[in-house]
Design an enzyme around this catalytic site. Structure first.
Site, mmCIF file in Angstrom:
data_model
loop_
_atom_site.group_PDB
_atom_site.id
_atom_site.type_symbol
_atom_site.label_atom_id
_atom_site.label_comp_id
_atom_site.label_asym_id
_atom_site.label_seq_id
_atom_site.Cartn_x
_atom_site.Cartn_y
_atom_site.Cartn_z
ATOM 1 N N HIS A 24 0.845 -1.209 0.000
ATOM 2 C CA HIS A 24 0.000 0.000 0.000
ATOM 3 C C HIS A 24 0.873 1.249 0.000
ATOM 4 O O HIS A 24 0.613 2.207 -0.713
ATOM 5 C CB HIS A 24 -0.898 0.052 1.250
ATOM 6 C CG HIS A 24 -1.955 -1.004 1.322
ATOM 7 N ND1 HIS A 24 -2.088 -1.833 2.404
ATOM 8 C CD2 HIS A 24 -2.949 -1.347 0.468
ATOM 9 C CE1 HIS A 24 -3.123 -2.650 2.218
ATOM 10 N NE2 HIS A 24 -3.660 -2.376 1.052
ATOM 11 N N LYS A 48 -16.482 -7.654 7.099
ATOM 12 C CA LYS A 48 -17.380 -7.989 8.201
ATOM 13 C C LYS A 48 -16.618 -8.207 9.501
ATOM 14 O O LYS A 48 -17.085 -7.859 10.557
ATOM 15 C CB LYS A 48 -18.148 -9.279 7.860
ATOM 16 C CG LYS A 48 -19.278 -9.070 6.875
ATOM 17 C CD LYS A 48 -19.563 -10.341 6.092
ATOM 18 C CE LYS A 48 -18.592 -10.445 4.917
ATOM 19 N NZ LYS A 48 -18.322 -11.752 4.408
ATOM 20 N N ARG A 97 -1.789 -6.093 -8.561
ATOM 21 C CA ARG A 97 -0.590 -6.865 -8.235
ATOM 22 C C ARG A 97 -0.329 -7.930 -9.282
ATOM 23 O O ARG A 97 0.784 -8.135 -9.708
ATOM 24 C CB ARG A 97 -0.755 -7.555 -6.870
ATOM 25 C CG ARG A 97 -0.613 -6.599 -5.728
ATOM 26 C CD ARG A 97 -1.230 -7.154 -4.466
ATOM 27 N NE ARG A 97 -2.672 -7.201 -4.567
ATOM 28 C CZ ARG A 97 -3.485 -7.417 -3.568
ATOM 29 N NH1 ARG A 97 -2.988 -7.662 -2.378
ATOM 30 N NH2 ARG A 97 -4.779 -7.408 -3.741
ATOM 31 N N SER A 135 -2.894 -7.774 2.719
ATOM 32 C CA SER A 135 -3.202 -7.654 4.150
ATOM 33 C C SER A 135 -3.658 -9.008 4.706
ATOM 34 O O SER A 135 -3.346 -9.368 5.838
ATOM 35 C CB SER A 135 -4.315 -6.628 4.374
ATOM 36 O OG SER A 135 -3.915 -5.361 3.930
#
Ligand code: ADP
Length: 165
Positions: A24, A48, A97, A135
């Site tokens: 990032h 969520k 990516r 992540s």
């Protein structure tokens, strides 16, 4: 010409950033170089079951983007195009990516263009070293105490250690 030069180009870089990785950051560095203002915008409603609360994600992003004076960190709810209009942004920045990112990103970009034709999605490629970094993988590896060095900023590594001991 003069009026074009005085135009400020604001770009939004939206995402979950749960947590921010060096991939990032690589994209933020590239974006901050070519846009006048870059707003890193954390999506409130997507995930969520996030590992980090929104406030923690804001704090980590603010820490690691502190040196860029044209980078701002924000949080948004609802439709990205509504938020981009509200912030007077003309660009949405996203990272690609690998080919696997392309299909989803294409769909999102085309739908966003349908909603708001005046806002362009711009794709950037990270440095090769980050082309396999996500992540999700960072969280999995940190949970198993096997996260290699150099994939997340030190401030994030510290928070991951606090979460997983
Ligand atoms: P989202 O849930 O929106 O995919 P992410 O935080 O996972 O949120 O990613 C935000 C954006 O950053 C996406 O465009 C994603 O492709 C991009 N991105 C994520 N990891 C990397 C990386 N290692 N290198 C370049 N871009 C990345």
């Amino acid at each position: 010409m003069a009026s074009e030069r005085s135009r400020t180009i604001t770009a939004i870089y939206p995402g979950s950033f749960d947590p921010v990785t060096n991939g990032h950051l690589d994209l933020i560095a590239r974006g901050a170089k070519i846009f006048d203002k870059l707003i890193v915008a954390i999506t409130r409603n997507l995930e969520k079951d996030p590992l980090f609360e929104i406030q923690e994600r804001v704090e980590m992003l603010e820490t690691v983007t502190f040196d860029w004076k044209n980078v701002e960190v924000d949080v948004f709810d609802g439709l990205l195009m509504d938020y981009a209009r509200a912030r007077n942004a003309s660009v949405v920045l996203r990272g690609i990516r690998a080919v696997s990112d392309y299909e989803y990103e294409l769909q999102m970009a085309m739908m966003n263009r349908k909603i708001e034709p005046h806002i362009e999605t711009v794709f950037m490629l990270p440095g090769e070293a980050y082309s396999y970094l996500s992540s999700r993988l960072v969280k999995e590896l940190a949970r198993l105490n096997g996260l290699p060095k150099g994939l997340v900023p030190a401030a994030v590594e510290q928070r991951l250690r606090l979460k997983f001991g």
